[in-house]
Design an enzyme around this catalytic site. Structure first.
Site, PDB file in Angstrom:
ATOM      1  N   ILE A  40      13.078 -17.250  21.326  1.00 32.40           N
ATOM      2  CA  ILE A  40      12.596 -17.639  19.988  1.00 32.40           C
ATOM      3  C   ILE A  40      12.795 -16.543  18.936  1.00 32.40           C
ATOM      4  O   ILE A  40      12.591 -16.781  17.761  1.00 32.40           O
ATOM      5  CB  ILE A  40      11.124 -18.125  20.022  1.00 32.40           C
ATOM      6  CG1 ILE A  40      10.164 -17.015  20.480  1.00 32.40           C
ATOM      7  CG2 ILE A  40      11.001 -19.385  20.859  1.00 32.40           C
ATOM      8  CD1 ILE A  40       8.701 -17.339  20.230  1.00 32.40           C
ATOM      9  N   ALA A  63       4.642 -15.720  23.553  1.00 31.25           N
ATOM     10  CA  ALA A  63       3.976 -14.654  22.807  1.00 31.25           C
ATOM     11  C   ALA A  63       4.172 -13.328  23.524  1.00 31.25           C
ATOM     12  O   ALA A  63       4.554 -13.292  24.698  1.00 31.25           O
ATOM     13  CB  ALA A  63       2.475 -14.939  22.683  1.00 31.25           C
ATOM     14  N   TYR A  64       3.907 -12.260  22.793  1.00 27.13           N
ATOM     15  CA  TYR A  64       3.785 -10.922  23.390  1.00 27.13           C
ATOM     16  C   TYR A  64       2.293 -10.743  23.610  1.00 27.13           C
ATOM     17  O   TYR A  64       1.537 -10.590  22.654  1.00 27.13           O
ATOM     18  CB  TYR A  64       4.330  -9.877  22.415  1.00 27.13           C
ATOM     19  CG  TYR A  64       4.391  -8.475  22.983  1.00 27.13           C
ATOM     20  CD1 TYR A  64       5.604  -7.883  23.296  1.00 27.13           C
ATOM     21  CD2 TYR A  64       3.229  -7.737  23.201  1.00 27.13           C
ATOM     22  CE1 TYR A  64       5.664  -6.590  23.805  1.00 27.13           C
ATOM     23  CE2 TYR A  64       3.281  -6.453  23.725  1.00 27.13           C
ATOM     24  CZ  TYR A  64       4.498  -5.887  24.020  1.00 27.13           C
ATOM     25  OH  TYR A  64       4.550  -4.612  24.531  1.00 27.13           O
ATOM     26  N   THR A  65       1.836 -10.809  24.869  1.00 25.14           N
ATOM     27  CA  THR A  65       0.392 -10.873  25.145  1.00 25.14           C
ATOM     28  C   THR A  65      -0.177  -9.606  25.784  1.00 25.14           C
ATOM     29  O   THR A  65      -1.366  -9.570  26.102  1.00 25.14           O
ATOM     30  CB  THR A  65       0.068 -12.078  26.063  1.00 25.14           C
ATOM     31  OG1 THR A  65       0.881 -11.989  27.230  1.00 25.14           O
ATOM     32  CG2 THR A  65       0.303 -13.395  25.356  1.00 25.14           C
ATOM     33  N   THR A 104      -5.149 -16.230  18.326  1.00 26.50           N
ATOM     34  CA  THR A 104      -6.119 -15.509  19.153  1.00 26.50           C
ATOM     35  C   THR A 104      -7.394 -15.112  18.405  1.00 26.50           C
ATOM     36  O   THR A 104      -7.367 -14.930  17.186  1.00 26.50           O
ATOM     37  CB  THR A 104      -5.446 -14.221  19.696  1.00 26.50           C
ATOM     38  OG1 THR A 104      -6.416 -13.404  20.333  1.00 26.50           O
ATOM     39  CG2 THR A 104      -4.804 -13.410  18.596  1.00 26.50           C
ATOM     40  N   TYR A 128      -1.762  -6.018  18.618  1.00 26.67           N
ATOM     41  CA  TYR A 128      -1.634  -7.408  19.087  1.00 26.67           C
ATOM     42  C   TYR A 128      -2.262  -8.377  18.080  1.00 26.67           C
ATOM     43  O   TYR A 128      -1.619  -9.339  17.630  1.00 26.67           O
ATOM     44  CB  TYR A 128      -2.284  -7.549  20.469  1.00 26.67           C
ATOM     45  CG  TYR A 128      -2.423  -8.982  20.936  1.00 26.67           C
ATOM     46  CD1 TYR A 128      -1.309  -9.728  21.331  1.00 26.67           C
ATOM     47  CD2 TYR A 128      -3.676  -9.603  20.996  1.00 26.67           C
ATOM     48  CE1 TYR A 128      -1.438 -11.042  21.757  1.00 26.67           C
ATOM     49  CE2 TYR A 128      -3.813 -10.909  21.425  1.00 26.67           C
ATOM     50  CZ  TYR A 128      -2.701 -11.622  21.802  1.00 26.67           C
ATOM     51  OH  TYR A 128      -2.835 -12.935  22.221  1.00 26.67           O
TER      52      TYR A 128
HETATM   53  N1  LIG Z   1      -3.915 -14.511  27.578  1.00 22.39           N
HETATM   54  C1  LIG Z   1      -5.014 -14.500  26.817  1.00 22.39           C
HETATM   55  O1  LIG Z   1      -6.099 -14.055  27.229  1.00 22.39           O
HETATM   56  C2  LIG Z   1      -4.963 -15.068  25.417  1.00 22.39           C
HETATM   57  C3  LIG Z   1      -6.109 -14.992  24.623  1.00 22.39           C
HETATM   58  C4  LIG Z   1      -6.058 -15.517  23.333  1.00 22.39           C
HETATM   59  C5  LIG Z   1      -4.887 -16.105  22.858  1.00 22.39           C
HETATM   60  N2  LIG Z   1      -3.788 -16.139  23.652  1.00 22.39           N
HETATM   61  C6  LIG Z   1      -2.555 -16.773  23.118  1.00 22.39           C
HETATM   62  O2  LIG Z   1      -2.315 -17.930  23.877  1.00 22.39           O
HETATM   63  C7  LIG Z   1      -0.900 -18.174  23.950  1.00 22.39           C
HETATM   64  C8  LIG Z   1      -0.492 -18.388  25.390  1.00 22.39           C
HETATM   65  O3  LIG Z   1      -0.814 -17.190  26.118  1.00 22.39           O
HETATM   66  P1  LIG Z   1      -0.446 -17.040  27.663  1.00 22.39           P
HETATM   67  O4  LIG Z   1      -1.508 -16.192  28.288  1.00 22.39           O
HETATM   68  O5  LIG Z   1      -0.106 -18.373  28.240  1.00 22.39           O
HETATM   69  O6  LIG Z   1       0.884 -16.151  27.524  1.00 22.39           O
HETATM   70  P2  LIG Z   1       1.814 -15.603  28.708  1.00 22.39           P
HETATM   71  O7  LIG Z   1       1.303 -16.070  30.027  1.00 22.39           O
HETATM   72  O8  LIG Z   1       2.007 -14.152  28.446  1.00 22.39           O
HETATM   73  O9  LIG Z   1       3.181 -16.401  28.447  1.00 22.39           O
HETATM   74  C9  LIG Z   1       4.009 -16.127  27.364  1.00 22.39           C
HETATM   75  C10 LIG Z   1       5.392 -16.621  27.741  1.00 22.39           C
HETATM   76  O10 LIG Z   1       6.273 -16.397  26.613  1.00 22.39           O
HETATM   77  C11 LIG Z   1       7.487 -15.881  27.118  1.00 22.39           C
HETATM   78  N3  LIG Z   1       8.237 -15.173  26.087  1.00 22.39           N
HETATM   79  C12 LIG Z   1       8.110 -13.869  25.710  1.00 22.39           C
HETATM   80  N4  LIG Z   1       9.035 -13.589  24.768  1.00 22.39           N
HETATM   81  C13 LIG Z   1       9.737 -14.727  24.547  1.00 22.39           C
HETATM   82  C14 LIG Z   1      10.821 -15.065  23.704  1.00 22.39           C
HETATM   83  N5  LIG Z   1      11.384 -14.146  22.901  1.00 22.39           N
HETATM   84  N6  LIG Z   1      11.305 -16.324  23.720  1.00 22.39           N
HETATM   85  C15 LIG Z   1      10.777 -17.251  24.533  1.00 22.39           C
HETATM   86  N7  LIG Z   1       9.738 -16.997  25.382  1.00 22.39           N
HETATM   87  C16 LIG Z   1       9.231 -15.740  25.374  1.00 22.39           C
HETATM   88  C17 LIG Z   1       7.028 -14.960  28.239  1.00 22.39           C
HETATM   89  O11 LIG Z   1       8.105 -14.597  29.065  1.00 22.39           O
HETATM   90  P3  LIG Z   1       8.025 -13.142  29.812  1.00 22.39           P
HETATM   91  O12 LIG Z   1       6.847 -13.195  30.725  1.00 22.39           O
HETATM   92  O13 LIG Z   1       9.341 -13.070  30.500  1.00 22.39           O
HETATM   93  O14 LIG Z   1       7.862 -12.134  28.716  1.00 22.39           O
HETATM   94  C18 LIG Z   1       6.009 -15.859  28.935  1.00 22.39           C
HETATM   95  O15 LIG Z   1       6.620 -16.758  29.832  1.00 22.39           O
HETATM   96  C19 LIG Z   1      -0.251 -16.965  23.265  1.00 22.39           C
HETATM   97  O16 LIG Z   1       0.070 -17.310  21.950  1.00 22.39           O
HETATM   98  C20 LIG Z   1      -1.318 -15.912  23.257  1.00 22.39           C
HETATM   99  O17 LIG Z   1      -1.182 -14.999  22.184  1.00 22.39           O
HETATM  100  C21 LIG Z   1      -3.798 -15.656  24.919  1.00 22.39           C
END
Ligand SMILES: NC(=O)c1ccc[n+]([C@@H]2O[C@H](COP(=O)([O-])OP(=O)(O)OC[C@H]3O[C@@H](n4cnc5c(N)ncnc54)[C@H](OP(=O)(O)O)[C@@H]3O)[C@@H](O)[C@H]2O)c1
Length: 294
Positions: A40, A63-65, A104, A128
């Site tokens: 993306i 996202a970058y998480t 977030t 972040y």
């Molecule tokens: N985790 C939390 O506690 C939390 C809390 C609040 C909000 N959120 C939000 O919720 C959403 C989902 O979070 P999640 O925990 O499901 O995230 P996640 O498990 O870290 O998954 C993010 C995915 O995006 C991929 N990605 C990274 N760079 C990309 C790129 N350039 N193009 C396409 N895909 C890419 C990652 O691949 P790689 O693994 O290969 O990098 C990974 O598969 C995010 O927007 C996050 O900010 C998360």
């Protein structure tokens, strides 16, 4: 109702994997991509993908998480959490699609101790949160039709998260210290995915664009969450409450992260489970998965 074509980005992550489970059972066509299929950060690729596939809805789960790592990697966090979100918003606008974007609780700061509503002032404490806020702002600047859902404390059976870490540590260790001075609500990614899926499937997003908050119901500290995980699994680990200052971290995390979900419940009639119910459900799925693998 006409069949829709839905692009899901970041589909290998926690939320994306839950969207995959749901989307496969839909009469609509879900197209699942992660960075290997659609990066993306590549604006031209995102735009041509949306146009060539006649996309009606984009669900951005990418996202970058890595919250701590982001402090030393701001350029990459900004690229994925803000510039790439602008790419998605521009692509959505070009093909008249609606963008579902996930943000977030980290857009909020340290002040306040009442549940956060969507219109409360933002004040991110670290890279972040700041880059995620820039993502929200990019969508507004582009003027794409969008549903932005802020969530918090996400966990699932996929990837790495607090629930899976505690599942392991409370089994391995006799004692453990977990912070009690950060309060929020754990959110099962399956429940968030179901909410997004229901809104898409029912076409309820049309005319309801805006920012929404979503977490499970209830409130707890990380310490309470850890204790409930251990109790549910029958692990006898002695868990002690401690202060955040006892752990060295580059990021100050918001001490009060409870999200007010009134708007999403009223607008879409969403029925949200209590965090304990969803935690038990997720733990059962993990145990079943582990048994199947043995
Ligand atoms: N985790 C939390 O506690 C939390 C809390 C609040 C909000 N959120 C939000 O919720 C959403 C989902 O979070 P999640 O925990 O499901 O995230 P996640 O498990 O870290 O998954 C993010 C995915 O995006 C991929 N990605 C990274 N760079 C990309 C790129 N350039 N193009 C396409 N895909 C890419 C990652 O691949 P790689 O693994 O290969 O990098 C990974 O598969 C995010 O927007 C996050 O900010 C998360």
């Amino acid at each position: 109702m006409q069949s829709k074509r839905i692009l899901v980005t970041g589909a290998n992550g926690q939320l994306g994997s839950e969207m995959r489970r749901l989307g496969m059972a839909s009469p609509n066509e879900y197209i699942f991509t992660d960075v290997a299929e659609l990066d993306i950060t590549d604006g031209a690729a995102v735009k041509s993908f949306a146009a060539e596939n006649n996309i009606d809805v984009i669900v951005n789960c990418a996202a970058y998480t890595a919250v701590d790592k982001a402090e030393d990697d701001e350029a990459m966090a900004e690229l994925i959490n803000a510039t790439a979100v602008r790419n998605l918003a521009e692509a959505a606008k070009e093909v008249d699609a609606t963008l579902f974007h996930v943000s977030t609780d980290y857009v909020f700061g340290a002040e306040g101790n009442t549940p956060r509503t969507e219109d409360m002032p933002t004040n991110p404490l670290g890279v972040y949160g700041r880059t995620k806020l820039h993502g929200e702002q990019a969508i507004a600047e582009v003027g794409a039709k969008a549903i932005i859902i802020r969530t918090a404390w996400l966990y699932s059976e996929y990837g790495n998260n607090f629930l899976k870490t505690m599942l392991r540590l409370t089994k391995e260790r006799e004692t453990l210290s977990v912070v009690f001075d950060q309060v929020g609500t754990p959110t099962y990614a399956g429940d968030l995915a179901m909410t997004i899926f229901s809104i898409i499937e029912g076409d309820y997003y049309k005319g309801n664009e805006g920012i929404y908050h979503f977490s499970n119901e209830g409130v707890c500290s990380w310490y309470d969450f850890a204790r409930e995980i251990a109790t549910a699994m029958g692990h006898s680990c002695n868990i002690n409450p401690c202060h955040s200052s006892e752990f060295s971290s580059k990021v100050t995390r918001p001490p009060y992260s409870v999200l007010d979900k009134t708007k999403i419940k009223r607008t879409f009639g969403v029925d949200i489970p209590h965090w304990r119910e969803s935690m038990i459900y997720c733990l059962k799925r993990i145990v079943m998965q582990q048994r199947a693998e043995q």
